[in-house]
Write a protein that holds these residues in place. Structure first.
Motif, PDB file in Angstrom:
ATOM      1  N   PRO A 242       0.815  -1.221   0.000  1.00 35.08           N
ATOM      2  CA  PRO A 242       0.000   0.000   0.000  1.00 35.08           C
ATOM      3  C   PRO A 242       0.847   1.269   0.000  1.00 35.08           C
ATOM      4  O   PRO A 242       0.500   2.256  -0.667  1.00 35.08           O
ATOM      5  N   LYS A 243       1.966   1.246   0.727  1.00 32.81           N
ATOM      6  CA  LYS A 243       2.860   2.409   0.740  1.00 32.81           C
ATOM      7  C   LYS A 243       3.468   2.631  -0.644  1.00 32.81           C
ATOM      8  O   LYS A 243       3.534   3.768  -1.129  1.00 32.81           O
ATOM      9  N   ALA A 244       3.909   1.545  -1.314  1.00 26.87           N
ATOM     10  CA  ALA A 244       4.490   1.668  -2.647  1.00 26.87           C
ATOM     11  C   ALA A 244       3.460   2.175  -3.651  1.00 26.87           C
ATOM     12  O   ALA A 244       3.795   2.949  -4.563  1.00 26.87           O
ATOM     13  N   MET A 245       2.209   1.742  -3.510  1.00 24.90           N
ATOM     14  CA  MET A 245       1.151   2.216  -4.404  1.00 24.90           C
ATOM     15  C   MET A 245       0.964   3.724  -4.270  1.00 24.90           C
ATOM     16  O   MET A 245       0.865   4.444  -5.272  1.00 24.90           O
ATOM     17  N   ARG A 246       0.921   4.207  -3.033  1.00 25.36           N
ATOM     18  CA  ARG A 246       0.745   5.652  -2.823  1.00 25.36           C
ATOM     19  C   ARG A 246       1.965   6.420  -3.333  1.00 25.36           C
ATOM     20  O   ARG A 246       1.823   7.499  -3.924  1.00 25.36           O
ATOM     21  N   MET A 247       3.154   5.881  -3.112  1.00 24.69           N
ATOM     22  CA  MET A 247       4.364   6.530  -3.616  1.00 24.69           C
ATOM     23  C   MET A 247       4.334   6.628  -5.135  1.00 24.69           C
ATOM     24  O   MET A 247       4.797   7.617  -5.720  1.00 24.69           O
ATOM     25  N   THR A 248       3.808   5.598  -5.797  1.00 26.62           N
ATOM     26  CA  THR A 248       3.711   5.621  -7.253  1.00 26.62           C
ATOM     27  C   THR A 248       2.862   6.789  -7.718  1.00 26.62           C
ATOM     28  O   THR A 248       3.201   7.467  -8.699  1.00 26.62           O
TER      29      THR A 248
END
Length: 484
Positions: A242-248
Motif C-alpha cells: 500500500p505504501k508503494a502504491m501511494r508513492m507511485t
C-alpha cells in the motif's frame, strides 16, 4: 517458512516465489509501469492539439481519482497479498465469475498495452539513430523490445527489481533534468497559459475539448496496481505494498506533470498546434532546445523509459496469468502455473506475455486499422478491470466486509470506495465516448468495439468451458474473514 508465507497458507495459498524485492524496488516497478515519460511524450502532441495548454489539469483530476482507487487497492492487497492483483482480489471480494471476467479483461488490456508501448518507442529510436519511421521499422522495434523484456523477466525477480530500479532512476533523473533545463533556459510561455484554451474546441464549449484531451491524464495515472501483482515477491506486503502504491501516485504523477508542463511552456506557438499548422511540437521543442545531438540524448532516456515500462507491464501480466492458472481457471493451467525452480518466476506465463503482444504488434504490418482498434482498447480495458475491483470492494462492504489487513481506511473506507467508483465510471465513460463523427465507424467506436469483443469472448469461454467452476481456491469469503 516466513510469517508472510504462513499468512498466505491461512488464506489457502501456497507461494513458490522468492521474496527478494524491497519496498523501493516494488515502488520502482509501479513507477516504471506508470512511466511519466512514456505517458507525457506519447500523447503530448495530440492532447495539446485537442485541448490546448489547460490539458495539464487532466493530471490533477486523474491523479486524485486514481489516488482514491489506490487507497482501495491498498486495503484489499493488505488483507489478500496474493500475486496477480485484480484476479485474486476480485475472487475473494465477490466470487469466481466476477473474478474470471475481471482477469480476462485485464489480461487482454495489458497484452494490448505492451504492444502499444513497444510500438510507440519507434519514433524515439528513429530520432536517436536518424532513421525514418515506417510500419516495418516500428514493428521490428516493437518485436525487439518485447523480446528483450521477456529475456530480462525470465532472469528472475532480483534481476527484474534491479532493472526496474535502473529504469526508475534513469527516467526520473531524465525527466527532472530535461524539464528543469527547459524551464530555466527555453521557457517562452507564461505560466498563466495553463488557464488559456486559445480557441481549442473550434467554437464548441471548451469542456468537450478538455475531456478529449484528458486522455493525457487518464493514460498516465495508473501503474500502481503492478506493486500488488508481485505481492508474493516482497516481505511484509500488507504494509509495504500500500505504501508503494501511494508513492507511485505521488512521485509518478508529480513527475508526469513536471515533464509535461516543462514541454508545454517551451512550445513557441501553441495556437499553431491547436489549429493544426504545427503537428510535431514535442520534436520541435527538443530539437530547438537541445539541438540534434542533445535531442538524441533525450531520445535515449525516452527509450530507457519505454523499455522499463514494457518490462514492468510484462511482469504484471505474467503474474496475473500465473495466478489465474494456479486456480485452474484457464486452458493450459498446468504449464502456465509452473514456477522455474532456478529463477523462481512463471516461465510459461512470461513467454505467453511476450508471444501475444508480439502477435498484436505484427498485425500492424497488414491490418493497421485493426491494430488501432486493438491498441485503443487498452486504456479502456485497464480502467474497467480496475473498477471491477473497486465495485467488488463496495459489494463486499455492503455484505459486511471490514478490511482487516495492516492498512485500512477505517471509517473513511465506505466514502472513499464510493468516490473511487464514481470517478472510475466517469473516466470510463469519457474514454469510450466517440468524438470523431466524420471518421469511419470502426475508428470512432474502436475502444467500445475492443471492450465488446473481449466481453463476448469471455462470455463464450465461460458458457462453453465453465472455467470459473474449476479449482478449489477460496472465493467470495472477504466479508466472512472481516467478521472473524
Amino acid at each position: 517458512m516466513s510469517s508472510d508465507d504462513d499468512a498466505l497458507i491461512a488464506l489457502g495459498v501456497t507461494s513458490e516465489f522468492d521474496r527478494s524485492m524491497s519496498t523501493v524496488e516494488n515502488f520502482a516497478l509501479g513507477f516504471t509501469y506508470l512511466s511519466p515519460v512514456v505517458g507525457a511524450y506519447s500523447l503530448f502532441d495530440i492532447c495539446l492539439h485537442l485541448g490546448g495548454a489547460p490539458m495539464i489539469w487532466s493530471y490533477v483530476i486523474a491523479g486524485f481519482g486514481q489516488f482514491l482507487v489506490a487507497l482501495i487497492f491498498g486495503e484489499v492487497v493488505s488483507q489478500f497479498p496474493i500475486s496477480g492483483g485484480v484476479y485474486p482480489w476480485s475472487r475473494r471480494l465477490v466470487g469466481r465469475k466476477w473474478a474470471w471476467v475481471a482477469a480476462w479483461m485485464y489480461v487482454w488490456a495489458l497484452f494490448s498495452t505492451i504492444a502499444a508501448v513497444a510500438t510507440g518507442a519507434a519514433p524515439f529510436l528513429s530520432m536517436l539513430i536518424g532513421s525514418p519511421t515506417t510500419p516495418m521499422f516500428g514493428t521490428m522495434i516493437a518485436l525487439a523490445l518485447i523480446a528483450f523484456s521477456t529475456i530480462c523477466n525470465l532472469a528472475g525477480t532480483k534481476f527484474l527489481a534491479r532493472v526496474a530500479m535502473f529504469g526508475f532512476i534513469a527516467e526520473l533523473v531524465g525527466a527532472l533534468v530535461v524539464g528543469g533545463y527547459l524551464l530555466m533556459f527555453h521557457r517562452v510561455q507564461p505560466v498563466t497559459v495553463i488557464f488559456d484554451p486559445m480557441g481549442a474546441g473550434q467554437g464548441s464549449h471548451y469542456i468537450f475539448a478538455f475531456l478529449a484531451a484528458a486522455q493525457l491524464g487518464l493514460f498516465s495515472c495508473y501503474g500502481f496496481e503492478a506493486c500488488g501483482d508481485v505481492a508474493e515477491e516482497i516481505s511484509e506486503p500488507g504494509v509495504r505494498i500500500p505504501k508503494a502504491m501511494r508513492m507511485t501516485i505521488y512521485v509518478g504523477v508529480g513527475a508526469s506533470m513536471f515533464a509535461c508542463i516543462a514541454l508545454l511552456l517551451a512550445v513557441p506557438d501553441i495556437r499553431a498546434v491547436i489549429s493544426g499548422r504545427s503537428s510535431t511540437p514535442l520534436a520541435d521543442v527538443l530539437l530547438s532546445a537541445f539541438g540534434p545531438v542533445g535531442a538524441k540524448g533525450v531520445a535515449a532516456v525516452v527509450m530507457v523509459s519505454f523499455m522499463s515500462c514494457v518490462l514492468s507491464l510484462q511482469a504484471a501480466v505474467s503474474r496475473l496469468i500465473y495466478s489465474f492458472a494456479r486456480d485452474d481457471m484457464i486452458a493450459g493451467a498446468g504449464r502456465l502455473s509452473k514456477i522455474s525452480p532456478k529463477t523462481r518466476v512463471p516461465t510459461a506465463a512470461l513467454c505467453l506475455a511476450g508471444v501475444v503482444p508480439a502477435a498484436i504488434a505484427l498485425i500492424g504490418l497488414v491490418m493497421q486499422d485493426a491494430l488501432v482498434t486493438i491498441v485503443s482498447f487498452a486504456v479502456a480495458g485497464i480502467y474497467i478491470a480496475f473498477q471491477m475491483v473497486v465495485a467488488a470492494a463496495l459489494f463486499a462492504r455492503l455484505r459486511g466486509w471490514q478490511p482487516s489487513g495492516e492498512f485500512t481506511l477505517g471509517r473513511w473506507g465506505f466514502l472513499v470506495n464510493i468516490a473511487a467508483l464514481a470517478y472510475g465510471i466517469g473516466a470510463i465513460c469519457n474514454i469510450l465516448w466517440p468524438r470523431a463523427p466524420d471518421a469511419p465507424w470502426y475508428a470512432n467506436y474502436s475502444m467500445s468495439l475492443g471492450v465488446g469483443a473481449v466481453l463476448l469472448t469471455a462470455a463464450i469461454y465461460m458458457i462453453l468451458g465453465r472455467p470459473y467452476a474449476k479449482g478449489s481456491a477460496p472465493y467470495g469469503d472477504a466479508w466472512l474473514i472481516g467478521k472473524n
